[in-house]
Scaffold this motif. Structure first.
Motif, mmCIF file in Angstrom:
data_model
loop_
_atom_site.group_PDB
_atom_site.id
_atom_site.type_symbol
_atom_site.label_atom_id
_atom_site.label_comp_id
_atom_site.label_asym_id
_atom_site.label_seq_id
_atom_site.Cartn_x
_atom_site.Cartn_y
_atom_site.Cartn_z
ATOM 1 N N GLU A 415 0.815 -1.222 0.000
ATOM 2 C CA GLU A 415 0.000 0.000 0.000
ATOM 3 C C GLU A 415 0.846 1.268 0.000
ATOM 4 N N PHE A 416 1.909 1.279 0.782
ATOM 5 C CA PHE A 416 2.729 2.493 0.887
ATOM 6 C C PHE A 416 3.278 2.887 -0.485
ATOM 7 N N TRP A 417 3.942 1.936 -1.167
ATOM 8 C CA TRP A 417 4.546 2.286 -2.445
ATOM 9 C C TRP A 417 3.497 2.565 -3.515
ATOM 10 N N ALA A 418 2.342 1.918 -3.381
ATOM 11 C CA ALA A 418 1.282 2.205 -4.344
ATOM 12 C C ALA A 418 0.812 3.647 -4.206
ATOM 13 N N ARG A 419 0.708 4.099 -2.953
ATOM 14 C CA ARG A 419 0.303 5.494 -2.760
ATOM 15 C C ARG A 419 1.366 6.458 -3.258
ATOM 16 N N ILE A 420 2.638 6.100 -3.076
ATOM 17 C CA ILE A 420 3.729 6.927 -3.616
ATOM 18 C C ILE A 420 3.574 7.039 -5.127
ATOM 19 N N SER A 421 3.269 5.918 -5.766
ATOM 20 C CA SER A 421 3.120 5.959 -7.227
ATOM 21 C C SER A 421 1.998 6.907 -7.610
ATOM 22 N N PHE A 422 0.909 6.902 -6.816
ATOM 23 C CA PHE A 422 -0.198 7.815 -7.108
ATOM 24 C C PHE A 422 0.255 9.266 -7.034
ATOM 25 N N VAL A 423 0.949 9.606 -5.953
ATOM 26 C CA VAL A 423 1.364 10.995 -5.773
ATOM 27 C C VAL A 423 2.269 11.439 -6.924
ATOM 28 N N LEU A 424 3.247 10.585 -7.257
ATOM 29 C CA LEU A 424 4.167 10.948 -8.342
ATOM 30 C C LEU A 424 3.410 11.130 -9.656
ATOM 31 N N ILE A 425 2.512 10.189 -9.958
ATOM 32 C CA ILE A 425 1.796 10.269 -11.230
ATOM 33 C C ILE A 425 0.859 11.469 -11.244
ATOM 34 N N PHE A 426 0.114 11.667 -10.157
ATOM 35 C CA PHE A 426 -0.867 12.755 -10.113
ATOM 36 C C PHE A 426 -0.186 14.120 -10.218
ATOM 37 N N VAL A 427 0.834 14.317 -9.384
ATOM 38 C CA VAL A 427 1.531 15.609 -9.407
ATOM 39 C C VAL A 427 2.273 15.781 -10.734
ATOM 40 N N GLY A 428 3.013 14.753 -11.121
ATOM 41 C CA GLY A 428 3.771 14.825 -12.376
ATOM 42 C C GLY A 428 2.866 15.126 -13.549
ATOM 43 N N PHE A 429 1.715 14.471 -13.575
ATOM 44 C CA PHE A 429 0.779 14.676 -14.671
ATOM 45 C C PHE A 429 0.337 16.133 -14.767
ATOM 46 N N TRP A 467 9.065 13.733 -16.785
ATOM 47 C CA TRP A 467 9.998 12.768 -16.190
ATOM 48 C C TRP A 467 9.497 12.284 -14.837
ATOM 49 N N THR A 468 8.752 13.143 -14.134
ATOM 50 C CA THR A 468 8.157 12.728 -12.860
ATOM 51 C C THR A 468 7.133 11.619 -13.085
ATOM 52 N N ILE A 469 6.304 11.771 -14.107
ATOM 53 C CA ILE A 469 5.340 10.699 -14.417
ATOM 54 C C ILE A 469 6.086 9.405 -14.700
ATOM 55 N N GLY A 470 7.178 9.534 -15.455
ATOM 56 C CA GLY A 470 7.964 8.340 -15.797
ATOM 57 C C GLY A 470 8.414 7.610 -14.541
ATOM 58 N N ILE A 471 8.907 8.377 -13.577
ATOM 59 C CA ILE A 471 9.354 7.745 -12.328
ATOM 60 C C ILE A 471 8.173 7.111 -11.619
ATOM 61 N N GLY A 472 7.040 7.818 -11.644
ATOM 62 C CA GLY A 472 5.837 7.267 -11.008
ATOM 63 C C GLY A 472 5.467 5.906 -11.564
ATOM 64 N N PHE A 473 5.570 5.754 -12.886
ATOM 65 C CA PHE A 473 5.220 4.455 -13.476
ATOM 66 C C PHE A 473 6.270 3.397 -13.216
ATOM 67 N N LEU A 474 7.506 3.813 -13.010
ATOM 68 C CA LEU A 474 8.520 2.830 -12.611
ATOM 69 C C LEU A 474 8.178 2.286 -11.228
ATOM 70 N N VAL A 475 7.651 3.172 -10.368
ATOM 71 C CA VAL A 475 7.228 2.712 -9.047
ATOM 72 C C VAL A 475 6.065 1.729 -9.172
ATOM 73 N N VAL A 476 5.145 2.011 -10.099
ATOM 74 C CA VAL A 476 4.030 1.087 -10.325
ATOM 75 C C VAL A 476 4.568 -0.286 -10.718
ATOM 76 N N LEU A 477 5.536 -0.281 -11.613
ATOM 77 C CA LEU A 477 6.133 -1.550 -12.040
ATOM 78 C C LEU A 477 6.726 -2.288 -10.849
ATOM 79 N N TYR A 478 7.436 -1.533 -9.993
ATOM 80 C CA TYR A 478 8.020 -2.118 -8.796
ATOM 81 C C TYR A 478 6.941 -2.748 -7.920
ATOM 82 N N VAL A 479 5.854 -2.016 -7.718
ATOM 83 C CA VAL A 479 4.792 -2.536 -6.863
ATOM 84 C C VAL A 479 4.213 -3.823 -7.441
ATOM 85 N N ILE A 480 4.016 -3.842 -8.771
ATOM 86 C CA ILE A 480 3.440 -5.028 -9.407
ATOM 87 C C ILE A 480 4.374 -6.223 -9.238
#
Lengths: 527, 302, 219
Positions: A415-429, A467-480
């Motif tokens: 859950e923690f890293w999934a929420r991090i991915s959300f923040v990165l993607i939302f803000v980056g977007f 580039w922030t979105i890109g990092i966010g999706f790398l986190v998503v990959l990590y979580v998966i």
């Protein structure tokens, strides 16, 4: 029959061949997931390269021709290999039969064939890169697309094959929804995700063939000079635009309607409350699908269409805004007096509502003829469609992914890293795309390799966001990956949800249900 | 937004402002609702129950009908303005526009041509009659809030009436290949007197390309160059075209059209051996017609 | 359970695991085929719309160009296809009545009609290629014709060519049916593939019935 304990669709047969020849909709869904995520990574890389080039005015890393090729591939990959199949072919394939209480889709072999169409179509499309790909933009407007001397014919052929993937998926879903629902599941007891997939399937089946013939005619024009779009032979280049957008407008609703279906599921589950306005949302899906066929000309207000025609299309576009708004209001009302938690899927769902609303209102702005004249083909349009495609569909894929991961893999995500991915993607977007509204208003056209210095500061902000979105999706990959390999074992129904897929084991057995479910009420009876 | 250079631009901006405000308010309503409900109905207890509310037909009607009314309102407002845009005034000054990969050429009724820059008088309606030589382009003037695609095989039209003198940027707004982002132009709005003078004052009227080139040479280039192979401030042009040129860094290059064009626009890119890097750039000072004329002229110098 | 009288081993059709009954599988398969036919109608529809638009703009040129087509050959092809639809329906009828020999006979006739159709088509195409009556930029007829005649031939070849491909695909499916019929797979209990291919074949016929007047009987 796999009723033995511990045997599920993932482990009942092993080896790559058992996957590549599977007829199980769940395995096909997973194969789509892997393919779509891979294509997303490639398309996303092209986007990162584009934004790197656009970081400053003048040349940064590539020449104009190469940039134009990146721009084309980014669009073609994202449109045809990621966002169109993204929800239906991945989440839809996995969950449609489960949610209606069926053992599989109507035509499992055609389902597998549709996956191969995706893979072969993509392979052909990427093969065109050997000939420098294409530089026409994903819209392939004539006459430029006829004259440009590169791998355009091959890319177009690849897209043609990809179209079959979409048509076959749609065909399967229509038939499955009509014929294989569990006893007691009337149309108005189906989950709203199914309504979304059903409305999408109608569009896939009716619109994609028109793209098919259009692309074949373009190939014939390029290779044999048949002349439909060539003014020197009496043809009309604008006719291509009509044919292309007749498909591509419904296509964008193909992209978003299933995502809206996912959001309905997430909102009701995580507010633990029955959806507000079930029938309104269901009918609005069908309404959007129907009206979507009559608005294509709003992409062509300045292409040379007459005033009357432009006005008609503007009017129809306003009409399609109404059912769309209805959904947003109903989702918001669902939260009233709910019992809400804010895990990652819910964050993505709420993020969707916010970002899609912005995308939607800017769509209405663009639908106003007099205003579109200024904004057409500028970054305002680019921002609008990224708000609905990325802020909309992609967030729904991410949210749906997290929501259903326990069911698909039998494991919980972190859950923690999934929420991090959300923040990165939302803000980056927002950092990437909000400035693009301003750039468009200032007059910066799209598909521009280079730009006047006055546009630079906002372009820089946009690139940093990308580039922030890109990092966010790398986190998503990590979580998966972490979930699949080391996730904590998941119960059958970790969220306490009411739809049928949660009433079977996590992961489900090959046959989906040990006993045939019988439905006696609506899908969201949280009482 | 760019400056409001016409009355129509101001009207478009007014409609756009309304749309922005309406959008902002509706977005805030949705986001506000979401946030408020999210906080107020957060699940604090594991067994916290939700209310069972399935629908409300009145609300459903209201939040369908009110947006519908707003949509119809902006649709109609837009229609009125759009009609103005499409309604070509009868007495307008007509300029023919040709788009081609990758520049814009303007031709006036008296035969005067210019490329890259359209000169027009202030406070007069101007109508553009446009066609493309090759692929679809789009003539976009942000300051006028106007754009129209330029298509091969047919004419499209656009009209405007600039209110103020000044220079306004023109972009190509339909992807047309490699130099799409470089296909720029300017509209220069001047007083009626300045316009009349400019219009009648075509320095290249009736001249062939070679003659145009010769004229440009004798007014702009003769200071440093010559038509023999004598070495002055800059190299001589005799026998230049099509032959190898030795550069200061030791490499050689063929003097073709691109080389000559680059020497004019970006002279320091390739310095000829034995000469100082003294040539200024003529970018912005010579238009397409003049540059191409020079190239043709140099081709004749054998 | 009735048996066919020429097989030694009775063929039992296995219903796929995700269907509750053979009846459900039959109804679902037919429904799926109808949805597929919708996609074909839309694809050909694009071509028809394009043709109608250009015929409206260049009506005289199209009328003149269509004179190069022999309407009698087109008429023969129309009759051939309509007849083949009849034999296709008959093959289903006989399967429903367990008469394997007649199923096969009618399938063979249907296939043979397809062969006739394609031969006439090939003859027409050869003639046009020989005369230089080709699409667009490839047009090189020896005499003067209307300025937009090449565009007519672009439509002619695209539309009849697309249709011809569908005829050949249909013929391929009929061969597949013939093979299965030989093996005794069809009976009154199971004739779904015959119906599905039949539906496809009827669509191919129907499209030709529109193509023929639009292309051959203009002007």
């Amino acid at each position: 029959m796999s009723s033995a304990p511990g045997v599920n669709y993932l482990n009942e047969k092993s080896g790559l061949w058992s996957w590549l020849t599977t007829l199980d909709h769940k395995r096909i869904g997973i194969m789509y997931m892997i393919a779509v995520f891979t294509f997303f990574a490639i398309g996303g890389t092209f986007a990162m390269l584009m934004r790197w080039e656009l970081f400053s005015a003048g040349k940064n890393i590539v020449e104009a021709q190469t940039y134009n090729e990146f721009m084309t591939f980014h669009g073609a990959i994202m449109a045809f290999m990621v966002i169109i199949p993204g929800v239906p072919a991945f989440l839809g394939n996995f969950f449609l039969p489960l949610m209606i209480g069926a053992r599989d889709v109507a035509f499992p072999r055609i389902n597998l064939l549709s996956w191969y169409c995706l893979i072969i179509g993509a392979a052909v499309a990427f093969y065109s890169l050997i000939y420098n790909g294409a530089d026409t933009g994903w819209t392939f407007y004539t006459p430029y697309s006829i004259k440009t001397d590169n791998g355009t014919t091959i890319l177009v052929a690849g897209v043609f094959i990809l179209g079959f993937s979409s048509i076959l998926t749609g065909l399967n879903f229509i038939v499955t929804v009509h014929k294989l629902r569990a006893p007691g599941m009337t149309f108005f007891r189906m989950p709203l995700f199914i309504w979304g997939l059903y409305a999408t399937a109608i569009m896939q089946v009716m619109a994609t063939p028109v793209l098919g013939i259009t692309l074949l005619l373009l190939i014939a024009e390029r290779t044999m000079g048949i002349g439909f779009f060539d003014p020197t032979l009496g043809g009309d280049p604008v006719l291509f635009q009509h044919f292309f957008w007749f498909y591509s407008h419904p296509a964008v609703y193909i992209m978003v309607l299933p995502a809206m279906g996912v959001i309905s599921e997430l909102i009701t589950c995580y507010s633990r409350k029955t959806i507000f306005g079930y029938r309104a949302i269901a009918w609005s899906s069908v309404g959007i699908a129907a009206v979507s066929f009559f608005v294509w000309g709003h992409h062509m207000f300045v292409s040379g269409e007459s005033e009357v025609v432009a006005i008609l299309f503007s009017f129809m576009t306003m009409l399609v805004g109404v059912p769309t708004a209805i959904k947003v209001f109903n989702w918001t009302a669902t939260l009233y007096k709910g019992s809400i938690i804010f895990n990652a899927p819910m964050l993505f769902a709420m993020g969707f509502i916010f970002l899609f609303t912005i995308g939607g209102v800017t769509g209405i702005i663009l639908a106003v003829t007099a205003v579109d004249v200024h904004f057409h083909d500028t970054y305002f349009v680019v921002a609008h469609f990224h708000y609905v495609m990325v802020g909309g569909t992609l967030m729904a894929i991410a949210g749906g992914m997290y929501h259903w991961m326990p069911k698909m893999f039998g494991r919980m995500y972190n859950e923690f890293w999934a929420r991090i991915s959300f923040v990165l993607i939302f803000v980056g977007f927002n950092v990437t795309f909000f400035p693009q509204f301003v750039l468009g208003a200032m007059g910066m056209p799209r598909r521009y390799y280079d730009y006047l210095p006055v546009f630079q500061p906002l372009n820089r902000i946009s690139s940093i966001g990308a580039w922030t979105i890109g990092i966010g999706f790398l986190v998503v990959l990590y979580v998966i990956l972490r979930c699949i390999f080391t996730g904590e074992k998941a119960p059958d129904n970790p969220w306490g949800a009411t739809t049928l897929e949660w009433q079977t084991s996590s992961p489900p057995p090959h046959e989906n249900f040990l006993t045939q479910p019988v439905v006696t009420g609506g899908p969201y009876e949280y009482k | 937004m760019p400056p409001e250079a016409t009355d129509l631009a101001s009207k478009v901006d007014a409609l756009y402002s309304f749309l922005l405000w309406a959008s902002f308010i509706s977005t805030m309503l949705v986001v506000g609702g979401l946030t408020y409900f999210a906080i107020k109905y957060k699940r604090t207890d594991k067994n916290q129950k939700s209310a069972y509310i399935t629908h409300n037909n009145t609300l459903e009607f209201l939040w369908s009908f009110i947006p519908f009314l707003i949509f119809m309102g902006v649709f109609a407002w837009g229609w009125v303005l759009f009609h103005d845009m499409r309604n070509m005034p009868a007495d307008a000054l007509e300029v023919a526009v040709q788009g081609q990969q990758w520049d814009w050429t303007f031709t006036y009724k008296n035969g005067r041509r210019s490329s890259g820059e359209m000169v027009i008088p202030v406070n007069q309606p101007v109508k553009l009659v446009m066609a493309s030589k090759d692929v679809i382009h789009s003539f976009y003037i942000p300051a006028f809030r106007l754009k129209q695609d330029v298509v091969p095989g047919r004419y499209t039209t656009l009209w405007f009436q600039p209110k103020y003198k000044g220079e306004y940027q023109v972009f190509c707004a339909e992807f047309c290949g490699r130099q799409h982002s470089g296909m720029l132009a300017k509209i220069k709005v001047v007083s009626q007197e300045e316009f009349d003078e400019w219009l009648g004052n075509d320095p290249y009227k009736g001249l062939s390309m070679v003659e145009v080139g010769h004229k440009v040479y004798s007014t702009r280039c003769v200071i440093c160059h010559n038509l023999t192979d004598k070495k002055l401030v800059g190299p001589g042009w005799k026998d230049l075209f099509g032959h190898q040129v030795e550069l200061a860094d030791g490499s050689t290059v063929v003097a073709d059209e691109n080389y000559i064009r680059e020497s004019i626009l970006n002279p320091n890119a390739k310095i000829v051996k034995g000469f100082p890097p003294a040539m200024p750039t003529f970018a912005g000072q010579l238009d397409e017609q003049e540059i191409m004329g020079l190239v043709e002229f140099i081709k004749t110098l054998k | 359970m009735s048996t066919s009288n020429t097989t030694t081993q009775e063929y039992v059709h296995h219903v796929a695991h995700h269907f509750d009954s053979a009846e459900e599988e039959y109804r679902t398969s037919k429904f799926g085929l109808w949805v597929f036919l919708m996609t074909e109608i839309l694809m050909f529809g694009g071509l028809f719309v394009g043709y109608i638009i250009f015929r409206g703009i260049y009506s005289e040129a199209f009328a003149e160009a269509s004179k190069f087509l022999d309407w009698r050959l087109g008429a023969i092809n129309t009759v051939v296809l309509i007849f083949s639809s009849l034999t296709m329906v008959l093959s289903i009828y006989y399967a429903q009545h367990n008469q394997k020999a007649k199923v096969l006979l009618n399938l063979y006739i249907t296939f043979f009609c397809g062969v006739i159709f394609m031969c006439i088509k090939a003859y027409e195409y050869a003639h046009k290629i020989h005369e230089g009556l080709l699409p667009g930029h490839m047009f090189h007829y020896s005499e003067q014709v209307a300025a937009h005649a090449p565009l007519y031939f672009s439509f002619y070849f695209c539309m009849t060519g697309m249709h011809g491909i569908h005829v050949m695909v249909g013929m391929g499916f009929i061969l597949w049916l013939i093979r299965r019929a030989h093996r005794g797979e069809f009976s009154s209990n199971y004739f779904t593939p015959l119906e599905c291919v039949g539906l496809f074949w009827h669509l191919v016929d129907l499209i030709w019935i529109y193509l023929f007047p639009l292309l051959y009987l203009v002007g």
